[in-house]
Design a protein around this motif. Structure first.
Motif, mmCIF file in Angstrom:
data_model
loop_
_atom_site.group_PDB
_atom_site.id
_atom_site.type_symbol
_atom_site.label_atom_id
_atom_site.label_comp_id
_atom_site.label_asym_id
_atom_site.label_seq_id
_atom_site.Cartn_x
_atom_site.Cartn_y
_atom_site.Cartn_z
ATOM 1 N N MET A 298 0.826 -1.201 0.000
ATOM 2 C CA MET A 298 0.000 0.000 0.000
ATOM 3 C C MET A 298 0.861 1.252 0.000
ATOM 4 S SD MET A 298 -2.738 1.251 2.886
ATOM 5 C CE MET A 298 -1.456 1.440 4.144
ATOM 6 N N TRP A 299 1.907 1.238 0.819
ATOM 7 C CA TRP A 299 2.768 2.416 0.909
ATOM 8 C C TRP A 299 3.617 2.573 -0.342
ATOM 9 C CZ3 TRP A 299 1.029 5.465 4.387
ATOM 10 C CH2 TRP A 299 0.438 4.952 5.548
ATOM 11 N N GLU A 300 4.016 1.464 -0.939
ATOM 12 C CA GLU A 300 4.778 1.569 -2.180
ATOM 13 C C GLU A 300 3.927 2.174 -3.287
ATOM 14 O OE1 GLU A 300 7.684 -0.981 -5.152
ATOM 15 O OE2 GLU A 300 6.962 -1.879 -3.305
ATOM 16 N N PHE A 301 2.681 1.708 -3.403
ATOM 17 C CA PHE A 301 1.818 2.269 -4.433
ATOM 18 C C PHE A 301 1.505 3.733 -4.136
ATOM 19 C CE2 PHE A 301 -1.857 2.733 -7.207
ATOM 20 C CZ PHE A 301 -1.425 2.029 -8.325
ATOM 21 N N GLY A 302 1.421 4.080 -2.857
ATOM 22 C CA GLY A 302 1.251 5.479 -2.488
ATOM 23 C C GLY A 302 2.420 6.327 -2.955
ATOM 24 N N CYS A 303 3.638 5.776 -2.858
ATOM 25 C CA CYS A 303 4.819 6.481 -3.373
ATOM 26 C C CYS A 303 4.737 6.638 -4.886
ATOM 27 C CB CYS A 303 6.088 5.727 -2.990
ATOM 28 S SG CYS A 303 6.494 5.777 -1.226
ATOM 29 N N TYR A 304 4.220 5.627 -5.572
ATOM 30 C CA TYR A 304 4.027 5.735 -7.018
ATOM 31 C C TYR A 304 3.111 6.922 -7.346
ATOM 32 C CZ TYR A 304 5.675 0.844 -7.348
ATOM 33 O OH TYR A 304 6.396 -0.309 -7.285
ATOM 34 N N LEU A 305 2.022 7.029 -6.583
ATOM 35 C CA LEU A 305 1.084 8.122 -6.821
ATOM 36 C C LEU A 305 1.724 9.468 -6.518
ATOM 37 C CD1 LEU A 305 -2.209 6.591 -5.358
ATOM 38 C CD2 LEU A 305 -1.451 6.655 -7.740
ATOM 39 N N GLY A 306 2.611 9.506 -5.522
ATOM 40 C CA GLY A 306 3.331 10.744 -5.236
ATOM 41 C C GLY A 306 4.218 11.161 -6.395
ATOM 42 N N VAL A 307 4.930 10.195 -6.988
ATOM 43 C CA VAL A 307 5.762 10.482 -8.164
ATOM 44 C C VAL A 307 4.892 10.937 -9.332
ATOM 45 C CG1 VAL A 307 7.245 9.420 -9.916
ATOM 46 C CG2 VAL A 307 7.646 8.956 -7.494
ATOM 47 N N LEU A 308 3.735 10.289 -9.492
ATOM 48 C CA LEU A 308 2.802 10.690 -10.545
ATOM 49 C C LEU A 308 2.379 12.145 -10.363
ATOM 50 C CD1 LEU A 308 0.855 10.057 -12.910
ATOM 51 C CD2 LEU A 308 -0.770 9.230 -11.199
ATOM 52 N N ALA A 309 2.047 12.519 -9.139
ATOM 53 C CA ALA A 309 1.636 13.895 -8.865
ATOM 54 C C ALA A 309 2.764 14.886 -9.161
ATOM 55 C CB ALA A 309 1.182 14.027 -7.410
ATOM 56 N N LEU A 310 3.983 14.536 -8.757
ATOM 57 C CA LEU A 310 5.122 15.403 -9.040
ATOM 58 C C LEU A 310 5.340 15.550 -10.541
ATOM 59 C CD1 LEU A 310 7.708 14.200 -6.342
ATOM 60 C CD2 LEU A 310 6.427 16.352 -6.363
ATOM 61 N N GLY A 311 5.152 14.457 -11.272
ATOM 62 C CA GLY A 311 5.323 14.516 -12.713
ATOM 63 C C GLY A 311 4.262 15.355 -13.388
ATOM 64 N N VAL A 312 3.029 15.254 -12.921
ATOM 65 C CA VAL A 312 1.924 16.004 -13.522
ATOM 66 C C VAL A 312 2.124 17.504 -13.376
ATOM 67 C CG1 VAL A 312 -0.535 16.515 -13.289
ATOM 68 C CG2 VAL A 312 0.242 14.137 -13.337
ATOM 69 N N VAL A 313 2.624 17.937 -12.226
ATOM 70 C CA VAL A 313 2.818 19.378 -12.000
ATOM 71 C C VAL A 313 4.162 19.875 -12.525
ATOM 72 C CG1 VAL A 313 1.319 19.314 -9.981
ATOM 73 C CG2 VAL A 313 3.790 19.066 -9.679
ATOM 74 N N GLY A 314 4.945 18.989 -13.138
ATOM 75 C CA GLY A 314 6.212 19.391 -13.731
ATOM 76 C C GLY A 314 7.375 19.472 -12.766
ATOM 77 N N ALA A 315 7.202 18.907 -11.569
ATOM 78 C CA ALA A 315 8.249 19.009 -10.556
ATOM 79 C C ALA A 315 9.437 18.104 -10.836
ATOM 80 C CB ALA A 315 7.671 18.688 -9.176
ATOM 81 N N LEU A 316 9.268 17.126 -11.712
ATOM 82 C CA LEU A 316 10.381 16.238 -12.048
ATOM 83 C C LEU A 316 11.199 16.789 -13.203
ATOM 84 C CD1 LEU A 316 8.616 12.750 -11.783
ATOM 85 C CD2 LEU A 316 9.926 13.964 -10.037
ATOM 86 N N ALA A 317 10.522 17.417 -14.144
ATOM 87 C CA ALA A 317 11.235 17.976 -15.294
ATOM 88 C C ALA A 317 12.162 19.105 -14.868
ATOM 89 C CB ALA A 317 10.228 18.469 -16.333
ATOM 90 N N GLY A 318 11.697 19.911 -13.923
ATOM 91 C CA GLY A 318 12.514 21.031 -13.459
ATOM 92 C C GLY A 318 13.515 20.635 -12.390
ATOM 93 N N ARG A 319 13.362 19.494 -11.824
ATOM 94 C CA ARG A 319 14.237 18.875 -10.829
ATOM 95 C C ARG A 319 14.225 19.561 -9.477
ATOM 96 N NH1 ARG A 319 19.938 16.733 -13.209
ATOM 97 N NH2 ARG A 319 20.527 18.920 -13.229
ATOM 98 N N ILE A 320 14.276 20.871 -9.441
ATOM 99 C CA ILE A 320 14.438 21.581 -8.167
ATOM 100 C C ILE A 320 13.262 21.337 -7.230
ATOM 101 C CG2 ILE A 320 14.749 23.808 -7.056
ATOM 102 C CD1 ILE A 320 17.150 22.800 -8.649
ATOM 103 N N VAL A 321 12.037 21.479 -7.747
ATOM 104 C CA VAL A 321 10.854 21.305 -6.892
ATOM 105 C C VAL A 321 10.750 19.848 -6.435
ATOM 106 C CG1 VAL A 321 8.349 21.451 -6.758
ATOM 107 C CG2 VAL A 321 9.643 23.198 -7.997
ATOM 108 N N GLY A 322 10.963 18.924 -7.359
ATOM 109 C CA GLY A 322 10.930 17.511 -6.995
ATOM 110 C C GLY A 322 11.996 17.170 -5.973
ATOM 111 N N ALA A 323 13.182 17.736 -6.150
ATOM 112 C CA ALA A 323 14.278 17.506 -5.214
ATOM 113 C C ALA A 323 13.942 18.093 -3.845
ATOM 114 C CB ALA A 323 15.563 18.113 -5.743
#
Length: 410
Positions: A170-195
């Motif tokens: 359950m917690w692992e899939f929750g982490c997946y959803l967290g990464v999904l949310a970061l990707g949707v808002v562009g926080a992974l592409a810019g790196r700084i916000v995701g970091a």
């Protein structure tokens, strides 16, 4: 100095071997509380360590997932496709182990304890029907089945569950959803916000490990210390992936980090330093040791081993296999869980993974996309036949969920 981005080859690494090894670290560790081996506790608890051998393995699983899942989201064609990939990887095998545990393993335990299966399928409390219906979402609502295994060491010590390893899913899939949310808002592409988000989780984990402040009173979710113990290595994996071109890759550093991790596991400081040293040592080993790169080329058994290990051990303990001795008990478990994981992968997981890029014609027409058939198999088995066990499993699971829901409504 070479960077991890240069050294890490997604198609030529030993991560498959490491996952397999860590799945068995979990099994060996859990053999203590399940069957009463190793003093009846997880390996590692004997000398007062902060985490068990299984805990070390789970740290490794979550770190690798954090790194690879973040990479997957960054390279995904769309958030929907990313989520689909995660669904087909996690849920089919999970449905299978639920059904097998409830309608094969637990009835065998009932029969062994009572000499008959009569009454098993009609129990009012913790029925097998409810076991599937209450757990299929990964959020576990029922741990035991019809009171079976009451004499097993795990139950006598308070672990009244048929699958004590599954709580992490359950917690692992929750982490997946967290990464999904970061990707949707562009926080992974810019790196700084995701970091920054990843660093925040690491900081909270550090505060918890050092017993600074009262996180539980500030954040209700953190009342369970295991949340950060799982989220921190995952966040560290995300951070490593975001700055993979800046992470140094060096043999001396890799070996040194593994030594440091071992010392922290033995003497203390695991959640402050040790788990991160272990994470670096893990990805160093996976990138450096190429000789094990083909370990899972034909079948990736690690997920099946992880989720089926505890039920197999529990059933073995019901039949008293541990009385034959530690070696015999572990040998039986290793053989059975390998056979189960192989069947799970070939019949369910591989067909499901072949649907990762599937685009049904009806959906394609609606969206104006090009239809994509399921991935073709190298074998001569027709696609419809390969998919039959998966389709049957989904139908059976759906029916059991409906039956469980109707029972709960009565």
């Amino acid at each position: 100095m070479t960077s991890l981005a240069v050294a890490f080859d997604t198609r030529n690494n030993s991560i498959g071997f490491l996952r397999w090894l860590m799945a068995f670290m979990v099994i060996f560790s859990h053999a203590g509380p399940v069957a009463g081996l190793f003093g009846g506790v997880d390996i590692g608890a004997q000398w007062g360590a902060e985490t068990s051998l299984g805990g070390v393995a789970v740290t490794g699983f979550f770190f690798l997932s954090g790194m690879l899942i973040t990479r997957s989201m960054m390279n995904s064609s769309s958030p929907v496709r990313f989520l689909w990939h995660r669904l087909v990887r996690i849920f089919p095998a999970w449905f299978l182990v639920l059904v097998i545990t409830a309608f094969v393993f637990a009835p065998l335990a009932w029969w062994h304890e009572r000499g008959t299966v009569r009454g098993f399928f009609s129990v009012a409390t913790d029925s097998p029907w409810d076991y599937v219906a209450r757990n299929f979402t990964l959020i576990l609502g029922q741990w035991s089945i019809a009171g079976t295994g009451s004499g097993v060491h795990a139950v006598l010590e308070g672990y009244n569950t048929w699958n004590g390893s599954a709580w992490t899913l359950m917690w692992e899939f929750g982490c997946y959803l967290g990464v999904l949310a970061l990707g949707v808002v562009g926080a992974l592409a810019g790196r700084i916000v995701g970091a920054a988000f990843a660093v925040l989780i690491l900081a909270l984990s550090m505060l918890q490990a050092l017993h600074v402040g009262d996180l539980a009173s500030t954040f209700q979710l953190l009342g369970n210390p295991q949340v950060l113990q799982l989220a921190a290595p995952f966040a560290f994996g995300t951070l490593v992936q975001l700055f993979i071109d800046k992470v140094p890759f060096d043999d001396r550093l890799g070996i040194g980090m593994l030594v440091l991790a071992a010392l922290c596991w033995w003497r203390g400081g695991w959640f402050v330093v040790g788990q991160y040293a272990f994470a670096y040592g893990l990805i160093w080993f996976g990138s450096r040791v190429k000789v094990l790169a083909n370990w899972d080329r034909r079948a990736d058994l690690s997920y099946g081993i992880y989720i089926a290990g505890w039920p197999v051990m529990f059933l073995a303990a019901v039949f008293g296999v541990e009385k034959w001795g530690t070696v015999a008990y572990l040998a039986v478990v290793i053989v059975v869980v390998h056979l189960y994981a192989l069947a799970s992968y070939m019949l369910i997981e591989k067909p499901a993974l072949d649907l990762k890029h599937w685009m049904p014609r009806g959906v394609a027409v609606l969206g104006g996309w090009k239809p994509v058939p399921p991935k073709a198999s190298s074998s001569r088995v027709p696609s419809w036949l390969r998919m039959t066990p998966l389709v049957l499993l989904l139908l059976v699971t759906g029916a059991l969920v409906v039956v469980g829901a109707l029972r709960g409504a009565i």
